[in-house]
Design a protein around this motif. Structure first.
Motif, PDB file in Angstrom:
ATOM      1  N   PRO A  58      -7.863 -10.617 -10.751  1.00  0.00           N
ATOM      2  CA  PRO A  58      -9.062 -10.855 -11.554  1.00  0.00           C
ATOM      3  C   PRO A  58     -10.242  -9.981 -11.139  1.00  0.00           C
ATOM      4  N   ASP A  59     -10.235  -9.490  -9.902  1.00  0.00           N
ATOM      5  CA  ASP A  59     -11.349  -8.672  -9.431  1.00  0.00           C
ATOM      6  C   ASP A  59     -11.386  -7.285 -10.049  1.00  0.00           C
ATOM      7  N   ASP A  60     -10.257  -6.786 -10.551  1.00  0.00           N
ATOM      8  CA  ASP A  60     -10.262  -5.452 -11.148  1.00  0.00           C
ATOM      9  C   ASP A  60     -10.265  -5.514 -12.674  1.00  0.00           C
ATOM     10  N   GLY A  61     -10.560  -6.684 -13.213  1.00  0.00           N
ATOM     11  CA  GLY A  61     -10.642  -6.821 -14.657  1.00  0.00           C
ATOM     12  C   GLY A  61      -9.292  -6.750 -15.337  1.00  0.00           C
ATOM     13  N   GLY A  62      -8.207  -6.958 -14.587  1.00  0.00           N
ATOM     14  CA  GLY A  62      -6.870  -6.926 -15.174  1.00  0.00           C
ATOM     15  C   GLY A  62      -6.354  -5.520 -15.399  1.00  0.00           C
ATOM     16  N   ALA A  63      -7.017  -4.507 -14.815  1.00  0.00           N
ATOM     17  CA  ALA A  63      -6.631  -3.117 -15.060  1.00  0.00           C
ATOM     18  C   ALA A  63      -5.331  -2.733 -14.369  1.00  0.00           C
ATOM     19  N   SER A  64      -5.009  -3.391 -13.270  1.00  0.00           N
ATOM     20  CA  SER A  64      -3.780  -3.005 -12.574  1.00  0.00           C
ATOM     21  C   SER A  64      -2.880  -4.217 -12.404  1.00  0.00           C
ATOM     22  N   PHE A  65      -1.603  -3.941 -12.332  1.00  0.00           N
ATOM     23  CA  PHE A  65      -0.622  -4.995 -12.110  1.00  0.00           C
ATOM     24  C   PHE A  65       0.068  -4.730 -10.791  1.00  0.00           C
ATOM     25  N   LEU A  66       0.240  -5.781 -10.031  1.00  0.00           N
ATOM     26  CA  LEU A  66       0.895  -5.665  -8.742  1.00  0.00           C
ATOM     27  C   LEU A  66       2.243  -6.363  -8.808  1.00  0.00           C
ATOM     28  N   SER A  67       3.248  -5.771  -8.193  1.00  0.00           N
ATOM     29  CA  SER A  67       4.574  -6.373  -8.169  1.00  0.00           C
ATOM     30  C   SER A  67       4.578  -7.579  -7.258  1.00  0.00           C
ATOM     31  N   GLU A  68       5.515  -8.474  -7.521  1.00  0.00           N
ATOM     32  CA  GLU A  68       5.698  -9.638  -6.669  1.00  0.00           C
ATOM     33  C   GLU A  68       6.011  -9.159  -5.255  1.00  0.00           C
ATOM     34  N   VAL A  69       5.456  -9.813  -4.261  1.00  0.00           N
ATOM     35  CA  VAL A  69       5.701  -9.429  -2.876  1.00  0.00           C
ATOM     36  C   VAL A  69       7.016 -10.066  -2.425  1.00  0.00           C
ATOM     37  N   ASN A  70       8.028  -9.219  -2.266  1.00  0.00           N
ATOM     38  CA  ASN A  70       9.307  -9.665  -1.722  1.00  0.00           C
ATOM     39  C   ASN A  70       9.973  -8.466  -1.044  1.00  0.00           C
ATOM     40  N   PHE A  71      11.037  -8.725  -0.324  1.00  0.00           N
ATOM     41  CA  PHE A  71      11.699  -7.670   0.443  1.00  0.00           C
ATOM     42  C   PHE A  71      12.214  -6.556  -0.456  1.00  0.00           C
ATOM     43  N   TYR A  72      12.803  -6.933  -1.574  1.00  0.00           N
ATOM     44  CA  TYR A  72      13.369  -5.976  -2.523  1.00  0.00           C
ATOM     45  C   TYR A  72      12.300  -4.983  -2.995  1.00  0.00           C
ATOM     46  N   ASN A  73      11.167  -5.481  -3.457  1.00  0.00           N
ATOM     47  CA  ASN A  73      10.094  -4.606  -3.938  1.00  0.00           C
ATOM     48  C   ASN A  73       9.474  -3.797  -2.804  1.00  0.00           C
ATOM     49  N   PHE A  74       9.433  -4.369  -1.605  1.00  0.00           N
ATOM     50  CA  PHE A  74       8.903  -3.653  -0.453  1.00  0.00           C
ATOM     51  C   PHE A  74       9.769  -2.430  -0.133  1.00  0.00           C
ATOM     52  N   ILE A  75      11.084  -2.606  -0.140  1.00  0.00           N
ATOM     53  CA  ILE A  75      12.005  -1.500   0.128  1.00  0.00           C
ATOM     54  C   ILE A  75      11.888  -0.445  -0.973  1.00  0.00           C
ATOM     55  N   LEU A  76      11.802  -0.877  -2.230  1.00  0.00           N
ATOM     56  CA  LEU A  76      11.646   0.075  -3.333  1.00  0.00           C
ATOM     57  C   LEU A  76      10.335   0.845  -3.218  1.00  0.00           C
ATOM     58  N   SER A  77       9.281   0.169  -2.779  1.00  0.00           N
ATOM     59  CA  SER A  77       7.993   0.833  -2.592  1.00  0.00           C
ATOM     60  C   SER A  77       8.083   1.910  -1.517  1.00  0.00           C
ATOM     61  N   LEU A  78       8.716   1.590  -0.406  1.00  0.00           N
ATOM     62  CA  LEU A  78       8.875   2.581   0.665  1.00  0.00           C
ATOM     63  C   LEU A  78       9.737   3.752   0.210  1.00  0.00           C
ATOM     64  N   SER A  79      10.793   3.470  -0.534  1.00  0.00           N
ATOM     65  CA  SER A  79      11.651   4.567  -0.995  1.00  0.00           C
ATOM     66  C   SER A  79      10.907   5.454  -1.989  1.00  0.00           C
ATOM     67  N   THR A  80      10.064   4.866  -2.813  1.00  0.00           N
ATOM     68  CA  THR A  80       9.241   5.652  -3.741  1.00  0.00           C
ATOM     69  C   THR A  80       8.273   6.540  -2.969  1.00  0.00           C
ATOM     70  N   SER A  81       7.756   6.021  -1.882  1.00  0.00           N
ATOM     71  CA  SER A  81       6.868   6.814  -1.031  1.00  0.00           C
ATOM     72  C   SER A  81       7.607   8.040  -0.477  1.00  0.00           C
ATOM     73  N   ALA A  82       8.842   7.846  -0.027  1.00  0.00           N
ATOM     74  CA  ALA A  82       9.633   8.973   0.488  1.00  0.00           C
ATOM     75  C   ALA A  82       9.901   9.987  -0.620  1.00  0.00           C
ATOM     76  N   ILE A  83      10.240   9.505  -1.807  1.00  0.00           N
ATOM     77  CA  ILE A  83      10.502  10.396  -2.937  1.00  0.00           C
ATOM     78  C   ILE A  83       9.241  11.192  -3.283  1.00  0.00           C
ATOM     79  N   TYR A  84       8.088  10.534  -3.220  1.00  0.00           N
ATOM     80  CA  TYR A  84       6.816  11.225  -3.442  1.00  0.00           C
ATOM     81  C   TYR A  84       6.640  12.351  -2.421  1.00  0.00           C
ATOM     82  N   HIS A  85       6.943  12.062  -1.161  1.00  0.00           N
ATOM     83  CA  HIS A  85       6.778  13.069  -0.110  1.00  0.00           C
ATOM     84  C   HIS A  85       7.799  14.204  -0.206  1.00  0.00           C
TER      85      HIS A  85
END
Length: 148
Positions: A58-85
């Motif tokens: 609610p603090d950003d006016g609904g402009a961004s969406f955040l994924s549910e915090v769980n192990f699966y999404n955490f691993i995908l986030s880290l792998s996306t970071s590696a792909i970015y690099h």
């Protein structure tokens, strides 16, 4: 590895009902109707989108969406970071890919540390995801450093 053994390949299929922008995919069809209890939404300061597992801040006016915090999404986030690099994803500001193999290796090392520290504590699908992503990223790193 014996020559008669076949290497198992895995395929990642995106089964999410919504695309990156939060719009319903045309091929997505709901399997079942939500129950009456699921249709009731409690009044909260943060809106939860149960269909996508995303939360709206609610603090950003609904402009961004955040994924549910769980192990699966955490691993995908880290792998996306590696792909970015590795330079596969362009920098959002400059619109050009930025290759940083040291940062990619650092992220791979974080994933390897997580694998070691969570040994015996993961569900099968979480372990398989982590093993598969770690294998692919390590092989990619070897190819990238050999090409230098």
């Amino acid at each position: 590895m014996a020559q008669d053994e076949k290497r198992k390949e895995f395929v990642v299929k995106d089964k999410r009902s919504f695309d990156q922008t939060g719009d319903l995919r045309p091929e997505a069809t709901p399997d079942k109707q939500p129950t009456a209890a699921a249709q009731e939404k409690p009044v909260e300061t943060e809106k939860t989108h149960s269909e996508t597992g995303r939360t709206e801040d609610p603090d950003d006016g609904g402009a961004s969406f955040l994924s549910e915090v769980n192990f699966y999404n955490f691993i995908l986030s880290l792998s996306t970071s590696a792909i970015y690099h590795f330079g596969d994803i362009p920098d959002p500001e400059t619109k050009t890919p930025q290759r940083n193999l040291a940062a990619a290796k650092h992220t791979i090392d974080i994933l390897a540390m997580l694998k070691e520290k969570t040994l015996g504590n993961l569900e099968d699908h979480e372990k398989n995801l982590l093993d598969g992503i770690l294998f692919e990223l390590k092989m990619r790193y070897v190819r990238e450093t050999a090409a230098k």
